[in-house]
Design a protein around this motif. Structure first.
Motif, PDB file in Angstrom:
ATOM      1  N   HIS A   1      32.257 -51.950 110.577  1.00 60.50           N
ATOM      2  CA  HIS A   1      31.459 -50.746 110.368  1.00 60.50           C
ATOM      3  C   HIS A   1      30.177 -51.132 109.649  1.00 60.50           C
ATOM      4  CE1 HIS A   1      34.678 -48.151 111.694  1.00 60.50           C
ATOM      5  NE2 HIS A   1      35.501 -48.899 110.982  1.00 60.50           N
ATOM      6  N   TRP A   2      29.065 -50.850 110.276  1.00 60.20           N
ATOM      7  CA  TRP A   2      27.763 -51.177 109.718  1.00 60.20           C
ATOM      8  C   TRP A   2      27.187 -49.959 109.018  1.00 60.20           C
ATOM      9  CZ3 TRP A   2      27.182 -56.166 109.675  1.00 60.20           C
ATOM     10  CH2 TRP A   2      27.833 -56.924 110.629  1.00 60.20           C
ATOM     11  N   CYS A   3      26.373 -50.202 108.017  1.00 61.33           N
ATOM     12  CA  CYS A   3      25.732 -49.127 107.268  1.00 61.33           C
ATOM     13  C   CYS A   3      24.917 -48.253 108.214  1.00 61.33           C
ATOM     14  CB  CYS A   3      24.825 -49.717 106.188  1.00 61.33           C
ATOM     15  SG  CYS A   3      24.004 -48.473 105.174  1.00 61.33           S
ATOM     16  N   GLU A   4      25.065 -46.938 108.081  1.00 57.61           N
ATOM     17  CA  GLU A   4      24.372 -46.002 108.954  1.00 57.61           C
ATOM     18  C   GLU A   4      23.006 -45.570 108.426  1.00 57.61           C
ATOM     19  OE1 GLU A   4      26.757 -42.962 110.763  1.00 57.61           O
ATOM     20  OE2 GLU A   4      28.574 -44.138 110.455  1.00 57.61           O
ATOM     21  N   HIS A   5      22.586 -46.131 107.295  1.00 56.15           N
ATOM     22  CA  HIS A   5      21.254 -45.839 106.785  1.00 56.15           C
ATOM     23  C   HIS A   5      20.232 -46.439 107.759  1.00 56.15           C
ATOM     24  CE1 HIS A   5      18.211 -45.033 103.724  1.00 56.15           C
ATOM     25  NE2 HIS A   5      17.696 -46.204 104.062  1.00 56.15           N
ATOM     26  N   PRO A   6      19.225 -45.673 108.173  1.00 56.12           N
ATOM     27  CA  PRO A   6      18.238 -46.193 109.133  1.00 56.12           C
ATOM     28  C   PRO A   6      17.605 -47.504 108.653  1.00 56.12           C
ATOM     29  CG  PRO A   6      17.916 -43.849 108.795  1.00 56.12           C
ATOM     30  CD  PRO A   6      18.935 -44.299 107.774  1.00 56.12           C
ATOM     31  N   GLY A   7      17.679 -48.519 109.517  1.00 54.93           N
ATOM     32  CA  GLY A   7      17.062 -49.808 109.218  1.00 54.93           C
ATOM     33  C   GLY A   7      17.924 -50.774 108.441  1.00 54.93           C
ATOM     34  N   CYS A   8      19.055 -50.338 107.908  1.00 56.52           N
ATOM     35  CA  CYS A   8      19.927 -51.220 107.136  1.00 56.52           C
ATOM     36  C   CYS A   8      20.850 -51.985 108.084  1.00 56.52           C
ATOM     37  CB  CYS A   8      20.762 -50.426 106.132  1.00 56.52           C
ATOM     38  SG  CYS A   8      21.742 -51.478 105.029  1.00 56.52           S
ATOM     39  N   THR A   9      21.043 -53.275 107.834  1.00 56.06           N
ATOM     40  CA  THR A   9      21.899 -54.102 108.683  1.00 56.06           C
ATOM     41  C   THR A   9      23.080 -54.676 107.913  1.00 56.06           C
ATOM     42  OG1 THR A   9      20.518 -56.034 108.263  1.00 56.06           O
ATOM     43  CG2 THR A   9      19.991 -54.719 110.213  1.00 56.06           C
ATOM     44  N   LYS A  10      23.430 -54.065 106.775  1.00 58.29           N
ATOM     45  CA  LYS A  10      24.542 -54.550 105.966  1.00 58.29           C
ATOM     46  C   LYS A  10      25.857 -53.911 106.390  1.00 58.29           C
ATOM     47  CE  LYS A  10      21.784 -55.707 102.025  1.00 58.29           C
ATOM     48  NZ  LYS A  10      21.718 -55.808 100.600  1.00 58.29           N
ATOM     49  N   TRP A  11      26.951 -54.548 105.991  1.00 57.48           N
ATOM     50  CA  TRP A  11      28.276 -54.042 106.291  1.00 57.48           C
ATOM     51  C   TRP A  11      28.507 -52.732 105.553  1.00 57.48           C
ATOM     52  CZ3 TRP A  11      32.973 -54.261 103.144  1.00 57.48           C
ATOM     53  CH2 TRP A  11      34.095 -53.872 103.859  1.00 57.48           C
ATOM     54  N   GLY A  12      29.027 -51.728 106.262  1.00 57.01           N
ATOM     55  CA  GLY A  12      29.302 -50.422 105.666  1.00 57.01           C
ATOM     56  C   GLY A  12      30.725 -50.351 105.158  1.00 57.01           C
ATOM     57  N   GLY A  13      30.950 -50.805 103.974  1.00 58.03           N
ATOM     58  CA  GLY A  13      32.289 -50.841 103.400  1.00 58.03           C
ATOM     59  C   GLY A  13      32.740 -49.527 102.786  1.00 58.03           C
TER      60      GLY A  13
END
Length: 56
Positions: A22-34
């Motif tokens: 699951h990746w972060c859903e913030h626009p432009g963010c490419t970090k893992w969405g933990g």
């Protein structure tokens, strides 16, 4: 949506079948969405830095 593999095509190469990254859903963010938060019948995912966006 966080499970959109077109956004992160390399994730399908290393992820075993049946598991989702699951990746972060913030626009432009490419970090893992933990950090997952229920929103209706779906879950939204954010990284540590953007976890506050789940309240919006």
């Amino acid at each position: 949506m966080a499970d959109d593999f077109t956004k992160y095509p390399s994730s399908t190469e290393t992820t075993p079948a049946g598991l989702f990254e699951h990746w972060c859903e913030h626009p432009g963010c490419t970090k893992w969405g933990g950090w997952g938060f229920p929103r209706g019948k779906q879950t939204v995912w954010f990284c540590w830095k953007h976890r506050g966006d789940a309240d919006n």
